[in-house]
Design a protein around this motif. Structure first.
Motif, short mmCIF file in Angstrom:
data_model
loop_
_atom_site.label_atom_id
_atom_site.label_comp_id
_atom_site.label_asym_id
_atom_site.label_seq_id
_atom_site.Cartn_x
_atom_site.Cartn_y
_atom_site.Cartn_z
N ASN A 142 37.28 36.70 46.21
CA ASN A 142 37.82 37.95 45.67
C ASN A 142 36.77 39.06 45.64
OD1 ASN A 142 40.12 36.43 45.19
ND2 ASN A 142 39.78 36.24 42.99
N SER A 248 45.91 30.06 40.38
CA SER A 248 45.82 31.25 41.25
C SER A 248 44.74 31.11 42.31
CB SER A 248 45.55 32.54 40.47
OG SER A 248 46.34 32.64 39.36
N LYS A 414 48.32 32.06 31.54
CA LYS A 414 47.21 32.99 31.81
C LYS A 414 46.05 32.72 30.86
CE LYS A 414 49.79 36.72 33.89
NZ LYS A 414 50.74 37.78 33.58
N ASN A 417 44.29 29.51 31.85
CA ASN A 417 43.43 29.83 33.00
C ASN A 417 42.15 30.52 32.55
OD1 ASN A 417 44.14 29.71 36.11
ND2 ASN A 417 46.06 29.60 34.97
N SER A 418 42.30 31.46 31.63
CA SER A 418 41.10 32.20 31.19
C SER A 418 40.11 31.27 30.49
CB SER A 418 41.49 33.37 30.28
OG SER A 418 41.67 32.93 28.94
N TYR A 455 40.77 43.26 25.54
CA TYR A 455 41.52 44.16 26.42
C TYR A 455 42.81 44.63 25.74
CZ TYR A 455 44.19 45.90 30.36
OH TYR A 455 44.94 46.70 31.19
N LYS A 547 39.93 44.83 33.48
CA LYS A 547 41.04 44.24 34.21
C LYS A 547 40.65 43.94 35.66
CE LYS A 547 45.94 44.98 34.93
NZ LYS A 547 47.06 45.87 34.69
N SER A 548 39.97 44.89 36.30
CA SER A 548 39.59 44.66 37.70
C SER A 548 38.62 43.50 37.83
CB SER A 548 38.92 45.90 38.30
OG SER A 548 39.63 47.05 38.00
N LEU A 550 38.09 41.03 35.72
CA LEU A 550 38.74 39.76 35.38
C LEU A 550 39.55 39.26 36.57
CD1 LEU A 550 39.94 40.28 31.70
CD2 LEU A 550 38.17 38.70 32.49
N SER A 551 40.23 40.17 37.24
CA SER A 551 41.03 39.69 38.37
C SER A 551 40.13 39.15 39.49
CB SER A 551 42.01 40.75 38.86
OG SER A 551 41.36 41.64 39.72
N GLY A 554 39.69 35.72 38.82
CA GLY A 554 40.92 34.93 38.81
C GLY A 554 41.54 34.83 37.42
N TYR A 556 43.89 36.75 34.56
CA TYR A 556 44.89 37.82 34.49
C TYR A 556 45.32 38.04 33.05
CZ TYR A 556 44.46 37.04 39.39
OH TYR A 556 43.91 36.89 40.64
#
Ligand code: ARG
Length: 561
Positions: A142, A248, A414, A417-418, A455, A547-548, A550-551, A554, A556
């Motif tokens: 990514n 993801s 989510k 995952n985090s 966030y 946000k960017s 974190l994405s 991977g 969200y």
């Protein structure tokens, strides 16, 4: 900001006659923003004391007509640092520029890069050991893509090794009187068969021998084995894909080792024609030792005496295929660190035989350990299946608070995952880390949920702003937050350059701490509209950055938590 500071310093050094490319870094001192420590190396080159050179440079900088636009202060510190404190105007000017930039201001690249990560062995269930390559590999993918590169992800399935021979052996023995086309089995059966036969091989040499023979015949195209193999592949791969989807994690190509086999007929004679192969006890081997080696690097075995091919052979052929299909500038492998010797051997042969001579990088990671600091195990001592780990984490989080029990499934996924990803990605990948499920599920501390919570908390404050940031800064915590935001492109660039997501993960955490402090210290109600407008701009950008980034990791954002 870094660029401007470096170019100001560069001009000053040049003017007095010093040749140097000054480097500015964040300072750890209190009340100092940045520092430059080039004075020491200059002192050596020019045989002068660092403090004397520093004195000259600083007085040159102070002569600049726009000094006060950039600086609050520039001071010399012992034993030889230039300490820089930037002005509020300069901070805001930099922030204004950054906010309008694409890709958070990181430098853009245009390489073609193949990333080899995931690498599960089909027919075996995914276990906790498969987690790191998937999570780290996907993050690197990514990040490099975000920088503008053309990135190609290949899962490189272990689809034709001994485990396949073992499972096929199990099947044939469990269904002795059934025609192979009529044999029915499912995932549960596979999950039991592999460990059973693998244990048997350790006790019984005869079984082991048979499994090797089946593997070899499968590789050679035995019809019955290939039929069973395809069936095993389908069942196992569906399950593997389900888990990757949950995490993801995705791949552009789902190639396996077996896909490389078709290149052997071209590649092996080619390597032989280079005069690199020698026969040792019937096996084809290639010496790769170099004079500068500090440890023994044994020869690579291209083909065993019984004609069987090995992991190294298929890795070489995969490089062959990647060169042909993608002509990449770099091939990056993300695997367990214990495979580093294997990759060293393969890379050396690829270069020596001129199969591929551009970037070949192996990035090894350490193990995921339990609280006893030994590789993570189940309570009964077996390797922990990835499915079970995910359930354990989910349970832990649900049991933290009554509200969590009612949480929307997508949001819960989510958060799970985090928890898993942030626990991993905050560590330099080359090290082992302790996965303490309880600690990493908490909403406080250096955890995924803490960042997600930050966030969401900040986004509740945001209202629309007129987009124009003033030249004011209102207090120290506000200043710290703005300065931190300005760092984002530097952090992305460093992560990409070193292929290490932990720089981004740590930055995300530090930014969250500042944003939380900001939240606590700066009341957003009862303030002047002008101040509110500035805060809105800063905090909106803060959340855009969170946000960017974190994405890229991977992770969200849930709707609520
Ligand atoms: N299947 C291998 C394993 O489980 C990992 C594959 C890594 N990639 C590669 N090109 N060798 O150890």
């Amino acid at each position: 900001m870094y660029n401007e500071l470096e170019s100001i310093l560069n001009k000053a050094f040049k003017k007095i006659g010093y040749e140097v490319e000054p480097k500015v870094v964040k300072s750890k001192e209190e009340f100092v923003d940045f520092q430059c420590d080039n004075l020491f190396s200059l002192a050596k080159t020019y045989h002068k004391a660092p403090l004397v050179i520093g004195e000259e440079v600083i007085s040159e900088i102070k002569k600049m007509s726009d000094f006060s636009f950039y600086f609050k202060s520039v001071e010399l510190a012992k034993p030889g640092f230039i300490n820089i404190c930037v002005s509020d105007r300069f901070i805001n000017e930099s922030l204004r520029k950054l906010i309008t930039k694409d890709s958070l201001g990181c430098t853009k690249e245009q390489s073609t890069i193949v990333i080899d990560y995931g690498g599960p062995n089909v027919a075996k269930p995914l276990h906790v050991g498969h987690l790191r390559t998937a999570i780290i590999g996907q993050a690197i993918y990514n990040i490099l893509k975000f920088k503008g590169n053309k990135v190609i992800g290949d899962v490189h399935l272990g689809d034709i090794g001994l485990q396949m021979g073992q499972v096929i052996y199990g099947i044939i023995n469990d269904f002795p009187n059934t025609k192979y086309e009529d044999i029915e089995f499912d995932l549960e059966y596979l999950n039991k068969t592999y460990p059973k036969v693998s244990a048997l091989c350790k006790e019984d040499d005869d079984v082991k021998e048979k499994c090797h023979k089946i593997t070899k015949e499968l590789q050679d195209g035995n019809e019955e084995y290939v039929y069973l193999w395809k069936k095993i592949m389908k069942i196992s791969l569906d399950d593997i894909k389900r888990l990757y989807e949950y995490l993801s994690v995705d791949f552009d190509y789902w190639y396996g080792e077996s896909d490389a086999y078709k290149y052997f007929d071209e590649m092996i004679p080619y390597i032989e024609s280079k005069g690199l192969v020698r026969i040792d006890d019937g096996a084809k081997i290639i010496d790769v030792k170099e004079d500068s080696d500090k440890v023994d690097v044994p020869p690579l075995i291209l083909q065993k005496s019984d004609g069987a091919y090995l992991y190294s052979t298929s890795d070489l052929a995969t490089i062959w295929q990647r060169k042909k299909d993608f002509d990449p500038d770099d091939i990056i492998y993300v695997t367990d660190d214990r495979q580093s010797l294997h990759f060293e051997q393969v890379f050396r042969v690829a270069r020596k035989a001129h199969i591929y001579e551009k970037g070949l990088e192996h990035h090894g990671y350490g193990t995921v350990n339990g609280k006893d600091n030994k590789p993570f195990k189940t309570r009964s001592g077996g390797t922990l299946k990835l499915d079970d780990l995910i359930s354990e984490v989910r349970e832990e989080f649900i049991n933290l608070r009554e509200e969590n029990k009612k949480m929307d499934k997508e949001d819960l996924d989510k958060i799970v995952n985090s928890i898993i990803k942030f626990a991993d990605l905050q560590n330099d990948m080359s090290r082992n880390y302790i996965f303490d499920i309880k600690k990493f599920s908490e909403v406080n501390g250096k955890t995924g949920p803490y960042i997600l919570y930050t966030y969401l908390r900040i986004s509740k404050l945001l209202s629309s702003n007129n987009g124009l940031l003033s030249d004011n800064i209102y207090n120290d915590i506000d200043r710290d937050l703005r300065l931190k935001l300005i760092d984002v492109p530097v952090v992305i660039d460093q992560s990409a350059r070193e292929r290490k997501p932990h720089y981004i993960a740590n930055y995300v955490y530090e930014l969250s701490v500042l944003a939380n402090n900001f939240y606590v210290e700066n009341r957003m109600t009862d303030i002047d509209d002008d101040i509110k407008n500035d805060y809105d701009i800063v905090l909106s950008f803060n959340n855009k950055v969170l946000k960017s980034l974190l994405s890229l990791l991977g992770i969200y954002i849930p709707k609520s938590m």
